[in-house]
Design an enzyme around this catalytic site. Structure first.
Site, PDB file in Angstrom:
ATOM      1  NE  ARG A 116      35.134  42.400  45.345  1.00  0.00           N
ATOM      2  CZ  ARG A 116      34.444  41.269  45.380  1.00  0.00           C
ATOM      3  NH1 ARG A 116      34.740  40.264  44.608  1.00  0.00           N
ATOM      4  NH2 ARG A 116      33.443  41.139  46.230  1.00  0.00           N
ATOM      5  CE  LYS A 181      40.467  40.016  37.841  1.00  0.00           C
ATOM      6  NZ  LYS A 181      40.237  39.699  39.258  1.00  0.00           N
ATOM      7  NE  ARG A 316      23.491  26.876  38.066  1.00  0.00           N
ATOM      8  CZ  ARG A 316      22.170  26.996  38.137  1.00  0.00           C
ATOM      9  NH1 ARG A 316      21.620  28.159  38.385  1.00  0.00           N
ATOM     10  NH2 ARG A 316      21.416  25.946  37.961  1.00  0.00           N
TER      11      ARG A 316
END
Length: 320
Positions: A116, A181, A316
């Site tokens: 992306r 990932k 976060r």
């Protein structure tokens, strides 16, 4: 270039057994000089394969290589080296004007793989899976809302069935294992908003990433060999994935995203956690509260739930 790449592929096929092969024998096999073979070896290394040479023995790969069967399944085409599988789907669509729904291409390597937002997708030869599928959108591009959520869910379910623990999905298009990932989805749409259109669905899955490829990858990642502590049969995996994609897409076409929301939720990595969304130059901080019915991400910001359809999301409390 066509004949050269064919010869390079032939050299890889000869070396795939992981044994030593002399430059002289390889050259005789494909009809070129030993000097030409040494140049082909350099090209092979550029494709991400670890080849080494021992004087008096010849060349061999660091480890045996399982190549994908070129006749793997109906409407599933195996290519050795492509720019990108998504690009190749689009080229064939233009050439033939029509492809069967679920037509798929799997490649051993991509020279211009992408994720992306134009990011590079590192695509070494024979190590991972690079798959693209074609799917028509009879009701136009609006019918694709939430499609990446559905595809990500299907990937997570297949990998979980292979024994991958701690499988998770991160909106909008990442599949993770142990917080790192493992796979990504890139969906490209062409056509009209409300009339006939089509989707090209690209999927990259890290299966056995070469260790020397670690440096260029900016985010924490993992592969199936690491997660399962054993090598994975890529031929079996690609078949299982394509079958699952075709079944999932048929369900998506009939029932829309609603059929996948509860399935996504069991893998949702973000829900209930504090997130930061980067939209252009703007950072929005809030708490992820799940996926909307149209595939957007619901985030509670200062007590108000807002929906986002685009943006880079990070936790976060973690670098993912």
């Amino acid at each position: 270039m066509g004949k050269r790449i064919d010869r390079i592929i032939r050299v890889i096929e000869l070396l795939a057994d992981g044994k030593f092969h002399s430059g002289e024998v390889i050259g005789r096999e494909i009809g070129v000089t030993r000097t030409a073979i040494s140049e082909y070896i350099k090209d092979i290394q550029k494709l991400g394969l670890d080849v080494f040479r021992v004087t008096g023995k010849g060349y061999r790969l660091h480890a045996p290589l399982q190549l994908i069967d070129t006749n793997i399944a109906h409407d599933l085409v195996c290519e050795r080296v492509v720019t990108s599988t998504n690009d190749l789907i689009r080229e064939r669509l233009r050439d033939k004007s029509e492809l069967p729904a679920g037509y798929a291409i799997v490649a051993e390597a991509q020279t211009a793989g992408r994720g992306r937002r134009g990011k590079n997708w590192f695509s070494p030869f024979g190590s991972n899976l690079y798959i693209s599928l074609y799917w028509p959108l009879e009701r136009g591009m609006t019918a694709a809302m939430g499609l990446s959520v559905a595809i990500g869910t299907v990937i997570a379910e297949v990998l979980q069935s292979y024994g991958v623990a701690n499988t998770a999905v991160k909106w909008p298009n990442d599949v993770l294992a142990s917080g790192r990932k493992l796979a990504g989805v890139l969906i490209e749409l062409e056509g009209n908003a409300v009339e006939s259109a089509h989707a090209v669905i690209g999927v990259g899955i890290n299966v056995d990433m070469p260790k020397h490829m670690q440096a260029p990858i900016e985010q924490p990642w993992t592969d199936l060999s690491t997660e399962l502590e054993q090598r994975v049969d890529r031929n079996a995996l690609v078949k299982d994935l394509v079958v699952a994609f075709r079944e999932g897409l048929a369900v998506f076409e009939r029932e829309g995203l609603a059929a996948f929301l509860s399935r996504w939720q069991q893998f949702d990595q973000l829900v209930g956690r504090e997130v930061t969304i980067l939209v252009g130059d703007k950072k929005i901080r809030g708490t992820a509260v799940g996926i909307a019915n149209d595939g957007g991400l619901n985030v509670e910001v200062e007590g108000v739930v807002q929906k986002y359809h685009a943006g880079e999301v990070s936790l976060r409390d973690a670098n993912v």
